[in-house]
Design an enzyme around this catalytic site. Structure first.
Site, mmCIF file in Angstrom:
data_model
loop_
_atom_site.group_PDB
_atom_site.id
_atom_site.type_symbol
_atom_site.label_atom_id
_atom_site.label_comp_id
_atom_site.label_asym_id
_atom_site.label_seq_id
_atom_site.Cartn_x
_atom_site.Cartn_y
_atom_site.Cartn_z
ATOM 1 N N ASP A 52 -0.343 4.849 0.888
ATOM 2 C CA ASP A 52 -0.414 5.861 1.936
ATOM 3 C C ASP A 52 -0.446 5.480 3.538
ATOM 4 O O ASP A 52 -1.202 4.401 3.689
ATOM 5 C CB ASP A 52 -1.955 6.531 1.773
ATOM 6 N N ASP B 232 -1.798 -0.226 6.105
ATOM 7 C CA ASP B 232 -2.268 0.273 7.219
ATOM 8 C C ASP B 232 -3.583 0.332 7.574
ATOM 9 O O ASP B 232 -3.979 0.325 8.747
ATOM 10 C CB ASP B 232 -1.518 1.610 7.334
ATOM 11 N N ASP C 179 0.833 -1.328 -0.028
ATOM 12 C CA ASP C 179 0.130 0.045 0.104
ATOM 13 C C ASP C 179 0.814 1.241 0.090
ATOM 14 O O ASP C 179 1.913 1.130 0.283
ATOM 15 C CB ASP C 179 -0.808 -0.131 1.388
HETATM 16 MG MG LIG Z 1 -3.003 3.280 3.477
#
Ligand SMILES: [Mg+2]
Length: 185
Positions: free
Chosen positions: A8, A135, A6
């Site tokens: 961000d 996240d 990922d």
């Molecule tokens: Mg993310």
């Protein structure tokens, strides 16, 4: 092992860029120190009355282009790539510029080969892979399929209450985090 990574909150420091811009625009808004962040979306912690202002920042042109890299993230991606197939897999916000700014960011920070392979999708369950480092507490929740990948949380203060395997770039660079151990669990 195919490792989906990922952007961000994992490779790009979205919150690091967000807070100074937000507090400049909204000096009366609650200030949350990074270690006190408890929810994935900022407005779920500071109140929905700030949502429009939060989105005003994140939806603005050049926001994604100008994100700083997370500490050790670029080295971490290169290290993972020495022994695995690393594919950046990211969900854009729906603006005319977010997706193209993400391509530009990846090309300038990681190189054209990563930008060429990058997958931009709102539904990561549609993408096959062995491990997804992300996240977001539950990237599988909004998907059409059962994911083929094993979700490994990228450790952040706002996902610490979630009981899932987790990792950091520091751990990956130190050699402590082995992708094969995540896939076998
Ligand atoms: Mg993310």
């Amino acid at each position: 092992v195919i490792v989906l990574v990922d952007l961000d909150g994992v490779v790009c420091d979205l919150e690091g860029a967000f807070w100074p811009l937000f507090l400049e625009k909204c000096p009366d808004a609650p200030r949350i120190a990074p270690e006190s962040r408890e929810t994935f979306y900022v407005e779920d912690q500071i109140g929905q009355e700030w949502r429009e202002h939060v989105e005003g920042i994140i939806h603005s042109e050049f926001f994604f282009l100008n994100l700083p890299a997370m500490e050790s993230a670029l080295e971490g991606v290169l290290r993972l790539s020495e022994s695995h197939s690393v594919v950046i897999c990211t969900s854009p916000v729906t603006t005319p510029w977010c997706a193209s700014e993400k391509y530009q960011w990846v090309e300038s920070h990681l190189g054209l080969q990563y930008a060429k392979k990058m997958i931009v999708t709102k539904d990561k369950t549609l993408i096959r892979g062995d491990v997804l480092i992300d996240d977001r507490p539950f990237p599988e929740n909004k998907g059409l399929l059962l994911p083929s990948w094993k979700h490994v949380l990228y450790d952040q203060p706002y996902n610490r209450q979630i009981d899932k395997p987790r990792t950091t770039w520091k751990e990956i660079l130190s050699g402590e985090a082995k992708m094969s151990t995540f896939t076998s669990k």
